[in-house]
Design a protein around this motif. Structure first.
Motif, PDB file in Angstrom:
ATOM      1  N   ASP A 188       7.932  17.084   7.287  1.00  0.00           N
ATOM      2  CA  ASP A 188       8.864  15.846   5.500  1.00  0.00           C
ATOM      3  C   ASP A 188       7.368  15.036   6.403  1.00  0.00           C
ATOM      4  OD1 ASP A 188      10.507  17.587   5.326  1.00  0.00           O
ATOM      5  OD2 ASP A 188      12.427  16.552   7.142  1.00  0.00           O
ATOM      6  N   TYR A 189       6.913  14.394   7.342  1.00  0.00           N
ATOM      7  CA  TYR A 189       6.099  13.303   7.094  1.00  0.00           C
ATOM      8  C   TYR A 189       4.270  13.470   7.589  1.00  0.00           C
ATOM      9  CZ  TYR A 189       7.318  13.714  11.903  1.00  0.00           C
ATOM     10  OH  TYR A 189       7.098  14.219  13.172  1.00  0.00           O
ATOM     11  N   PRO A 226       1.061  -1.415   0.237  1.00  0.00           N
ATOM     12  CA  PRO A 226      -0.072   0.114   0.156  1.00  0.00           C
ATOM     13  C   PRO A 226       0.666   1.415  -0.044  1.00  0.00           C
ATOM     14  CG  PRO A 226      -0.915  -1.137   0.985  1.00  0.00           C
ATOM     15  CD  PRO A 226       0.150  -2.338   0.938  1.00  0.00           C
ATOM     16  N   PRO A 227       1.899   1.225   1.134  1.00  0.00           N
ATOM     17  CA  PRO A 227       2.897   3.106   0.901  1.00  0.00           C
ATOM     18  C   PRO A 227       3.492   2.537  -0.062  1.00  0.00           C
ATOM     19  CG  PRO A 227       3.455   1.583   2.477  1.00  0.00           C
ATOM     20  CD  PRO A 227       1.813   0.410   2.068  1.00  0.00           C
ATOM     21  N   LYS A 228       3.652   2.004  -1.309  1.00  0.00           N
ATOM     22  CA  LYS A 228       4.918   1.293  -1.693  1.00  0.00           C
ATOM     23  C   LYS A 228       4.043   2.097  -3.514  1.00  0.00           C
ATOM     24  CE  LYS A 228       7.816  -1.528  -0.593  1.00  0.00           C
ATOM     25  NZ  LYS A 228       8.093  -3.621  -0.728  1.00  0.00           N
ATOM     26  N   LEU A 229       2.701   2.356  -3.414  1.00  0.00           N
ATOM     27  CA  LEU A 229       1.464   2.574  -4.526  1.00  0.00           C
ATOM     28  C   LEU A 229       1.094   4.017  -4.706  1.00  0.00           C
ATOM     29  CD1 LEU A 229      -0.638  -1.300  -4.929  1.00  0.00           C
ATOM     30  CD2 LEU A 229       1.664   0.233  -6.522  1.00  0.00           C
ATOM     31  N   VAL A 230       0.966   4.254  -3.404  1.00  0.00           N
ATOM     32  CA  VAL A 230       1.271   5.443  -2.815  1.00  0.00           C
ATOM     33  C   VAL A 230       2.110   6.560  -3.094  1.00  0.00           C
ATOM     34  CG1 VAL A 230      -0.003   7.261  -1.102  1.00  0.00           C
ATOM     35  CG2 VAL A 230      -1.062   5.937  -1.385  1.00  0.00           C
ATOM     36  N   ALA A 231       2.877   5.924  -3.265  1.00  0.00           N
ATOM     37  CA  ALA A 231       4.705   6.690  -3.452  1.00  0.00           C
ATOM     38  C   ALA A 231       4.795   6.614  -4.927  1.00  0.00           C
ATOM     39  CB  ALA A 231       5.667   5.989  -2.770  1.00  0.00           C
ATOM     40  N   LEU A 241      -3.403   2.795  13.271  1.00  0.00           N
ATOM     41  CA  LEU A 241      -3.096   3.209  11.921  1.00  0.00           C
ATOM     42  C   LEU A 241      -3.448   4.183  11.449  1.00  0.00           C
ATOM     43  CD1 LEU A 241      -5.598   0.034  11.318  1.00  0.00           C
ATOM     44  CD2 LEU A 241      -2.892   0.236  11.305  1.00  0.00           C
ATOM     45  N   ILE A 242      -3.005   4.661  10.524  1.00  0.00           N
ATOM     46  CA  ILE A 242      -2.505   6.245   9.587  1.00  0.00           C
ATOM     47  C   ILE A 242      -3.285   5.902   8.243  1.00  0.00           C
ATOM     48  CG2 ILE A 242      -1.273   6.864  11.002  1.00  0.00           C
ATOM     49  CD1 ILE A 242       1.284   6.959   9.431  1.00  0.00           C
ATOM     50  N   LEU A 243      -3.920   7.189   8.067  1.00  0.00           N
ATOM     51  CA  LEU A 243      -3.608   7.123   6.242  1.00  0.00           C
ATOM     52  C   LEU A 243      -3.211   8.076   5.542  1.00  0.00           C
ATOM     53  CD1 LEU A 243      -7.040   8.207   6.545  1.00  0.00           C
ATOM     54  CD2 LEU A 243      -6.919   6.506   5.278  1.00  0.00           C
ATOM     55  N   VAL A 244      -2.090   7.246   4.943  1.00  0.00           N
ATOM     56  CA  VAL A 244      -1.157   8.737   4.132  1.00  0.00           C
ATOM     57  C   VAL A 244      -1.369   8.524   2.850  1.00  0.00           C
ATOM     58  CG1 VAL A 244       1.135   7.304   5.421  1.00  0.00           C
ATOM     59  CG2 VAL A 244       0.645   6.474   3.862  1.00  0.00           C
ATOM     60  N   ALA A 245      -0.406  10.059   1.897  1.00  0.00           N
ATOM     61  CA  ALA A 245      -0.779  10.379   0.959  1.00  0.00           C
ATOM     62  C   ALA A 245       0.473  10.282   0.361  1.00  0.00           C
ATOM     63  CB  ALA A 245      -2.190  11.249   0.767  1.00  0.00           C
ATOM     64  N   ASN A 246       0.799  10.701  -0.730  1.00  0.00           N
ATOM     65  CA  ASN A 246       1.398  11.202  -1.912  1.00  0.00           C
ATOM     66  C   ASN A 246       1.747  12.523  -1.846  1.00  0.00           C
ATOM     67  OD1 ASN A 246       3.012  12.336  -4.093  1.00  0.00           O
ATOM     68  ND2 ASN A 246       3.406   9.689  -4.514  1.00  0.00           N
ATOM     69  N   ARG A 247       2.640  12.820  -1.356  1.00  0.00           N
ATOM     70  CA  ARG A 247       2.996  14.832  -0.640  1.00  0.00           C
ATOM     71  C   ARG A 247       2.329  15.311  -1.546  1.00  0.00           C
ATOM     72  NH1 ARG A 247       6.557  17.199   1.939  1.00  0.00           N
ATOM     73  NH2 ARG A 247       6.635  15.905   3.352  1.00  0.00           N
ATOM     74  N   TYR A 271       8.079   6.376   9.152  1.00  0.00           N
ATOM     75  CA  TYR A 271       9.064   7.511   9.582  1.00  0.00           C
ATOM     76  C   TYR A 271      10.229   7.535   8.831  1.00  0.00           C
ATOM     77  CZ  TYR A 271       6.872   9.454  13.488  1.00  0.00           C
ATOM     78  OH  TYR A 271       5.724  10.208  14.165  1.00  0.00           O
ATOM     79  N   GLN A 272      10.409   5.743   8.495  1.00  0.00           N
ATOM     80  CA  GLN A 272      11.255   4.267   7.765  1.00  0.00           C
ATOM     81  C   GLN A 272      11.244   4.929   6.555  1.00  0.00           C
ATOM     82  OE1 GLN A 272      10.704   1.294  10.365  1.00  0.00           O
ATOM     83  NE2 GLN A 272      12.248   0.832  10.717  1.00  0.00           N
ATOM     84  N   GLN A 273       9.718   4.826   5.960  1.00  0.00           N
ATOM     85  CA  GLN A 273       9.582   5.318   4.342  1.00  0.00           C
ATOM     86  C   GLN A 273      10.474   6.216   4.045  1.00  0.00           C
ATOM     87  OE1 GLN A 273       5.088   3.550   5.263  1.00  0.00           O
ATOM     88  NE2 GLN A 273       5.833   2.200   4.895  1.00  0.00           N
ATOM     89  N   VAL A 274      10.270   7.145   4.726  1.00  0.00           N
ATOM     90  CA  VAL A 274      10.533   8.728   4.495  1.00  0.00           C
ATOM     91  C   VAL A 274      11.890   8.351   3.935  1.00  0.00           C
ATOM     92  CG1 VAL A 274      10.094  11.252   5.322  1.00  0.00           C
ATOM     93  CG2 VAL A 274       8.284   9.283   5.016  1.00  0.00           C
ATOM     94  N   ALA A 275      12.612   8.222   5.175  1.00  0.00           N
ATOM     95  CA  ALA A 275      14.054   8.694   5.314  1.00  0.00           C
ATOM     96  C   ALA A 275      14.021   7.790   4.342  1.00  0.00           C
ATOM     97  CB  ALA A 275      14.376   7.438   7.001  1.00  0.00           C
ATOM     98  N   GLU A 276      13.883   6.616   3.650  1.00  0.00           N
ATOM     99  CA  GLU A 276      14.495   6.036   3.103  1.00  0.00           C
ATOM    100  C   GLU A 276      13.892   6.826   0.990  1.00  0.00           C
ATOM    101  OE1 GLU A 276      11.823   2.301   2.769  1.00  0.00           O
ATOM    102  OE2 GLU A 276      13.619   1.355   4.696  1.00  0.00           O
ATOM    103  N   GLY A 277      13.152   7.950   0.834  1.00  0.00           N
ATOM    104  CA  GLY A 277      12.984   8.255  -0.159  1.00  0.00           C
ATOM    105  C   GLY A 277      11.330   8.655  -0.488  1.00  0.00           C
ATOM    106  N   LEU A 278      10.512   7.815   0.289  1.00  0.00           N
ATOM    107  CA  LEU A 278       9.124   7.656  -0.499  1.00  0.00           C
ATOM    108  C   LEU A 278       8.741   9.363  -0.363  1.00  0.00           C
ATOM    109  CD1 LEU A 278       8.190   4.009   0.433  1.00  0.00           C
ATOM    110  CD2 LEU A 278       9.089   4.767  -1.946  1.00  0.00           C
ATOM    111  N   PRO A 279       8.327   9.880  -0.921  1.00  0.00           N
ATOM    112  CA  PRO A 279       7.067  11.529  -1.097  1.00  0.00           C
ATOM    113  C   PRO A 279       5.437  11.148   0.001  1.00  0.00           C
ATOM    114  CG  PRO A 279       6.988   9.970  -2.890  1.00  0.00           C
ATOM    115  CD  PRO A 279       7.746   8.858  -2.265  1.00  0.00           C
ATOM    116  N   LEU A 280       5.962  10.153   0.866  1.00  0.00           N
ATOM    117  CA  LEU A 280       4.339   9.702   1.642  1.00  0.00           C
ATOM    118  C   LEU A 280       4.234  10.750   3.251  1.00  0.00           C
ATOM    119  CD1 LEU A 280       5.217   5.623   2.727  1.00  0.00           C
ATOM    120  CD2 LEU A 280       4.257   7.680   0.248  1.00  0.00           C
ATOM    121  N   VAL A 281       3.099  11.027   2.750  1.00  0.00           N
ATOM    122  CA  VAL A 281       3.150  12.150   4.193  1.00  0.00           C
ATOM    123  C   VAL A 281       1.887  11.651   4.543  1.00  0.00           C
ATOM    124  CG1 VAL A 281       1.664  13.910   2.887  1.00  0.00           C
ATOM    125  CG2 VAL A 281       2.316  14.576   4.745  1.00  0.00           C
ATOM    126  N   ARG A 282       1.632  11.276   5.884  1.00  0.00           N
ATOM    127  CA  ARG A 282       0.089  11.273   6.804  1.00  0.00           C
ATOM    128  C   ARG A 282      -0.691  12.564   6.739  1.00  0.00           C
ATOM    129  NH1 ARG A 282      -3.081  14.254  10.808  1.00  0.00           N
ATOM    130  NH2 ARG A 282      -3.829  12.625  12.182  1.00  0.00           N
TER     131      ARG A 282
END
Length: 314
Positions: A308-309, A68-73, A212-218, A88-99
């Motif tokens: 950033d997140y 799921p987070p990868k597909l949003v990214a 559990l949170i909802l994330v979107a592409n920034r 936090y780990q996904q954003v640190a890895e460079g994925l453009p995700l935001v809660r």
């Protein structure tokens, strides 16, 4: 003349109808198959709260919970259910995700033991086997809990039980499990005619967090449909808490054969008090505390800045 009047009346009626037909499409991918943790989303769909907010929502269950987070990214879906610590780990890895919102605004993770075991306190885990499913955050969680009482992970034997948490505990393969959701595993154990005892991370040195949170592409935060989605969730949550029995029926009607189970019914009652009543609300201090915790434990290279997140959309 009457024909012309009827024609214009028809056109005006059509124009008034069009706005209600032109609903915005939005897709949301769950973290796993539908369960009571997703109550607000399913009830919003079933009771028409998405429709009232001019949304047409596609709810997708993932074949792989890591997707799921990868597909949003990648821009393949609009929203995904995610876990705050993993964000936090996904954003640190460079994925453009935001809660952008929260579904469950407290931890669900816990260490669970059987009530009839000789483990009465967390200190009694010394020398015992502890089952886990996912290395990384769960290792740190357990180590932090143990360090709060003068032990650490070296004082227990970690066993990978591959998602089989309750069965491994019930069969005696392990003495305790980490990663057990307090609203599910305790009920699952109860249905097997046993009783479980849970030790909560937030009571043993781990900062409180949203499970559990909802994330979107920034890059898509300007889209008004995300805010409309959160409004519908808040309305659905209010309805859930005011009409739990009717909401339960709406929930199981989504997939009657799969959802109308005794385990889900028990978990439903334990989950409703944990739902985020204001899904868009962001506790900045709490999120930063977890960012610092993740950095201190070596899970991310630096404590990320809030912007950033995570955001709180209007």
């Amino acid at each position: 003349m009457k024909t012309i009047i009827r024609y214009f009346s028809f056109v005006m009626g059509l124009m008034l109808t069009l706005p209600s037909l032109a609903k915005e499409k939005i897709s949301v991918m769950l973290d796993w198959y539908v369960n009571p943790d997703h109550a607000a989303i399913i009830v919003a769909q079933q009771k028409g709260f998405f429709e009232k907010n001019n949304l047409e929502v596609e709810i997708i269950e993932p074949a792989d919970p890591s997707l799921p987070p990868k597909l949003v990214a990648a821009g393949k879906v609009d929203l995904a259910i995610n876990y705050q610590p993993q964000l936090y780990q996904q954003v640190a890895e460079g994925l453009p995700l935001v809660r952008v919102g929260s579904l469950i605004s407290s931890p669900l993770n816990s260490v669970v033991v059987l009530k009839n075991s000789n483990i009465k306190t967390l200190a009694d885990l010394k020398g015992k086997k502890v089952g886990y499913s996912v290395s990384g955050f769960e290792d740190v969680l357990l180590d932090t809990m143990l360090r709060s009482i003068g032990l650490n992970n070296q004082d227990v034997k970690l066993v990978n039980v591959n998602w089989s948490l309750s069965p491994s505990l019930l069969t005696g393969q392990v003495d305790a499990v980490i990663g057990a959701f307090r609203n599910f595993e305790l009920n699952q154990i109860h249905l097997e005619k046993q009783e479980g005892v849970a030790f909560f991370p937030e009571q043993y040195g781990v900062p409180a967090y949203d499970e559990l949170i909802l994330v979107a592409n920034r890059n898509s935060l300007a889209s008004k449909k995300i805010s409309a989605f959160l409004t519908a969730l808040e309305q659905a949550t209010t309805y859930l808490q005011s009409h739990p029995d009717e909401a339960w029926q709406a929930f199981v009607n989504h997939k009657p054969k799969e959802l109308n189970t005794e385990l889900n019914q028990l978990a439903w009652k334990d989950t409703l008090p944990l739902l985020a009543t204001k899904p868009r609300q962001l506790d900045a201090k709490r999120y930063q505390q977890m960012a610092e915790f993740m950095h201190q434990k070596g899970l991310i290279p630096k404590a990320l800045e809030l912007k950033d997140y995570a955001v709180e959309l209007q």
